[in-house]
Motif scaffolding. Structure first.
Motif, PDB file in Angstrom:
ATOM      1  N   VAL A  72       0.833  -1.204   0.000  1.00  0.00           N
ATOM      2  CA  VAL A  72       0.000   0.000   0.000  1.00  0.00           C
ATOM      3  C   VAL A  72       0.869   1.257   0.000  1.00  0.00           C
ATOM      4  N   SER A  73       2.010   1.197   0.708  1.00  0.00           N
ATOM      5  CA  SER A  73       2.878   2.374   0.806  1.00  0.00           C
ATOM      6  C   SER A  73       3.381   2.832  -0.557  1.00  0.00           C
ATOM      7  N   LEU A  74       3.616   1.887  -1.468  1.00  0.00           N
ATOM      8  CA  LEU A  74       4.079   2.261  -2.812  1.00  0.00           C
ATOM      9  C   LEU A  74       2.936   2.762  -3.681  1.00  0.00           C
ATOM     10  N   VAL A  75       1.793   2.087  -3.591  1.00  0.00           N
ATOM     11  CA  VAL A  75       0.653   2.468  -4.432  1.00  0.00           C
ATOM     12  C   VAL A  75       0.179   3.880  -4.112  1.00  0.00           C
ATOM     13  N   THR A  76       0.260   4.268  -2.851  1.00  0.00           N
ATOM     14  CA  THR A  76      -0.272   5.574  -2.432  1.00  0.00           C
ATOM     15  C   THR A  76       0.760   6.689  -2.468  1.00  0.00           C
ATOM     16  N   SER A  77       2.041   6.353  -2.644  1.00  0.00           N
ATOM     17  CA  SER A  77       3.068   7.400  -2.549  1.00  0.00           C
ATOM     18  C   SER A  77       3.803   7.673  -3.855  1.00  0.00           C
ATOM     19  N   LEU A  78       3.800   6.737  -4.786  1.00  0.00           N
ATOM     20  CA  LEU A  78       4.571   6.908  -6.015  1.00  0.00           C
ATOM     21  C   LEU A  78       3.714   7.478  -7.139  1.00  0.00           C
ATOM     22  N   PRO A  79       4.326   8.252  -8.018  1.00  0.00           N
ATOM     23  CA  PRO A  79       3.609   8.731  -9.209  1.00  0.00           C
ATOM     24  C   PRO A  79       3.211   7.567 -10.097  1.00  0.00           C
ATOM     25  N   LEU A  80       2.239   7.808 -10.972  1.00  0.00           N
ATOM     26  CA  LEU A  80       1.723   6.758 -11.841  1.00  0.00           C
ATOM     27  C   LEU A  80       2.831   6.181 -12.731  1.00  0.00           C
ATOM     28  N   GLU A  81       3.712   7.033 -13.264  1.00  0.00           N
ATOM     29  CA  GLU A  81       4.776   6.551 -14.145  1.00  0.00           C
ATOM     30  C   GLU A  81       5.696   5.587 -13.423  1.00  0.00           C
ATOM     31  N   GLN A  82       6.090   5.912 -12.195  1.00  0.00           N
ATOM     32  CA  GLN A  82       6.974   5.025 -11.440  1.00  0.00           C
ATOM     33  C   GLN A  82       6.255   3.746 -11.043  1.00  0.00           C
ATOM     34  N   LEU A  83       4.945   3.838 -10.777  1.00  0.00           N
ATOM     35  CA  LEU A  83       4.179   2.641 -10.468  1.00  0.00           C
ATOM     36  C   LEU A  83       4.119   1.721 -11.684  1.00  0.00           C
ATOM     37  N   GLN A  84       4.070   2.287 -12.869  1.00  0.00           N
ATOM     38  CA  GLN A  84       4.096   1.481 -14.087  1.00  0.00           C
ATOM     39  C   GLN A  84       5.441   0.774 -14.251  1.00  0.00           C
ATOM     40  N   PHE A  85       6.522   1.451 -13.868  1.00  0.00           N
ATOM     41  CA  PHE A  85       7.835   0.802 -13.913  1.00  0.00           C
ATOM     42  C   PHE A  85       7.853  -0.436 -13.018  1.00  0.00           C
ATOM     43  N   ILE A  86       7.271  -0.296 -11.820  1.00  0.00           N
ATOM     44  CA  ILE A  86       7.227  -1.430 -10.892  1.00  0.00           C
ATOM     45  C   ILE A  86       6.428  -2.585 -11.493  1.00  0.00           C
ATOM     46  N   GLU A 100      14.717   7.823 -15.564  1.00  0.00           N
ATOM     47  CA  GLU A 100      13.520   7.787 -14.725  1.00  0.00           C
ATOM     48  C   GLU A 100      13.367   6.438 -14.022  1.00  0.00           C
ATOM     49  N   TYR A 101      13.766   5.386 -14.718  1.00  0.00           N
ATOM     50  CA  TYR A 101      13.693   4.061 -14.097  1.00  0.00           C
ATOM     51  C   TYR A 101      14.675   3.970 -12.930  1.00  0.00           C
ATOM     52  N   ALA A 102      15.886   4.495 -13.112  1.00  0.00           N
ATOM     53  CA  ALA A 102      16.872   4.493 -12.027  1.00  0.00           C
ATOM     54  C   ALA A 102      16.367   5.311 -10.841  1.00  0.00           C
ATOM     55  N   ARG A 103      15.694   6.447 -11.122  1.00  0.00           N
ATOM     56  CA  ARG A 103      15.120   7.237 -10.039  1.00  0.00           C
ATOM     57  C   ARG A 103      14.038   6.457  -9.301  1.00  0.00           C
ATOM     58  N   THR A 104      13.295   5.659 -10.042  1.00  0.00           N
ATOM     59  CA  THR A 104      12.257   4.840  -9.409  1.00  0.00           C
ATOM     60  C   THR A 104      12.876   3.833  -8.451  1.00  0.00           C
ATOM     61  N   LEU A 105      13.988   3.206  -8.862  1.00  0.00           N
ATOM     62  CA  LEU A 105      14.676   2.268  -7.963  1.00  0.00           C
ATOM     63  C   LEU A 105      15.063   2.953  -6.659  1.00  0.00           C
ATOM     64  N   ALA A 106      15.640   4.144  -6.780  1.00  0.00           N
ATOM     65  CA  ALA A 106      16.078   4.880  -5.581  1.00  0.00           C
ATOM     66  C   ALA A 106      14.884   5.301  -4.735  1.00  0.00           C
ATOM     67  N   ASN A 107      13.798   5.742  -5.376  1.00  0.00           N
ATOM     68  CA  ASN A 107      12.625   6.192  -4.626  1.00  0.00           C
ATOM     69  C   ASN A 107      11.952   5.050  -3.887  1.00  0.00           C
ATOM     70  N   ALA A 145      13.409   2.294  -2.844  1.00  0.00           N
ATOM     71  CA  ALA A 145      14.286   1.930  -1.728  1.00  0.00           C
ATOM     72  C   ALA A 145      14.117   2.912  -0.579  1.00  0.00           C
ATOM     73  N   ALA A 146      13.963   4.204  -0.897  1.00  0.00           N
ATOM     74  CA  ALA A 146      13.771   5.209   0.152  1.00  0.00           C
ATOM     75  C   ALA A 146      12.390   5.075   0.794  1.00  0.00           C
ATOM     76  N   THR A 147      11.388   4.726   0.005  1.00  0.00           N
ATOM     77  CA  THR A 147      10.032   4.596   0.524  1.00  0.00           C
ATOM     78  C   THR A 147       9.912   3.452   1.520  1.00  0.00           C
ATOM     79  N   THR A 148      10.632   2.356   1.263  1.00  0.00           N
ATOM     80  CA  THR A 148      10.555   1.201   2.162  1.00  0.00           C
ATOM     81  C   THR A 148      11.380   1.407   3.433  1.00  0.00           C
ATOM     82  N   LEU A 149      12.115   2.526   3.497  1.00  0.00           N
ATOM     83  CA  LEU A 149      12.900   2.860   4.695  1.00  0.00           C
ATOM     84  C   LEU A 149      13.957   1.823   5.005  1.00  0.00           C
ATOM     85  N   THR A 150      14.466   1.157   3.973  1.00  0.00           N
ATOM     86  CA  THR A 150      15.540   0.180   4.133  1.00  0.00           C
ATOM     87  C   THR A 150      16.552   0.422   3.049  1.00  0.00           C
ATOM     88  N   VAL A 151      17.653  -0.335   3.103  1.00  0.00           N
ATOM     89  CA  VAL A 151      18.656  -0.262   2.041  1.00  0.00           C
ATOM     90  C   VAL A 151      18.458  -1.403   1.054  1.00  0.00           C
TER      91      VAL A 151
END
Length: 211
Positions: free
Chosen positions: A32-46, A106-113, A115-121
């Motif tokens: 849920v944390s990813l679905v509600t916090s990421l932009p649509l484009e980054q969610l499509q990457f996932i 943009e895909y690389a930014r999604t990876l970083a975002n 990782a930051a959203t999950t609060l882990t490395v």
């Protein structure tokens, strides 16, 4: 992606990273944390990344890996090779998603975002929890011709050292026992003479008994 089967998508609060479950009916689990916090484009990457796992049949490969790891749990080389396979599997799905979208940055930014959203490395979109893995994945995307350095872990070295030392001690003791069990030529002759003498005495005793 050319998928010919339906894939269920479920949203859960129990996970921090996306995951794929099921063999007959693949199910994509999204936090849920990813679905509600990421932009649509980054969610499509996932979605592309996780669907690429299903398209490649990675769940079957992962199942085979788990069986091999369970059987050869004592072999550090198996741990290391299995980890390398998982990293390459993530990189293959990254490459497939980028090939369909053409947006490496943009895909690389999604990876970083993620990782930051999950609060882990942890590497984004699942995978092993090693910061170096996420770094290698981003470098593969942004650096043409980049190849990560194969890094055997300290646990692999330590496990190989302990197992190798144990096998060396066992083989040394086995060789010593074998050498001690082997008789010299003189000892074999002595044994033959002793058995011959014993048989001769036994025959004489029987002869006297018959008389």
């Amino acid at each position: 992606l050319g998928l010919s089967r339906r894939v269920r998508i479920l949203v859960t609060e129990q996970l921090l990273s996306p995951a794929v479950m099921g063999i007959l009916t693949p199910t994509l689990l999204l936090p849920v944390s990813l679905v509600t916090s990421l932009p649509l484009e980054q969610l499509q990457f996932i979605l592309l990344h996780e669907l690429a796992h299903i398209r490649r049949g990675d769940y079957l490969v992962n199942l085979a890996q788990l069986v091999i790891e369970s059987i050869l749990f004592f072999n550090p080389a198996v741990w290391w090779i299995s980890r390398q396979i998982r990293q390459e599997r993530e990189a293959c799905c990254d490459a497939l998603a980028v090939a369909l979208t053409g947006t490496r940055l943009e895909y690389a930014r999604t990876l970083a975002n993620v990782a930051a959203t999950t609060l882990t490395v942890a590497p984004a979109f699942g995978g092993q929890r090693h910061p170096s893995s996420l770094k290698d994945r981003i470098q593969r995307l942004l650096t043409p011709g980049y190849r990560p350095i194969l890094r055997p872990t300290w646990s692999t070295f330590l496990g190989a050292f302990l197992i190798g030392g144990t096998l060396l001690i066992v083989s040394a003791n086995g060789a010593r026992a074998t050498v001690e069990a082997i008789l010299t030529a003189r000892q074999r002759m002595d044994q033959i003479e002793q058995k011959t003498t014993a048989l001769g005495l036994e025959s004489n005793a029987r002869a006297h008994g018959n008389l």
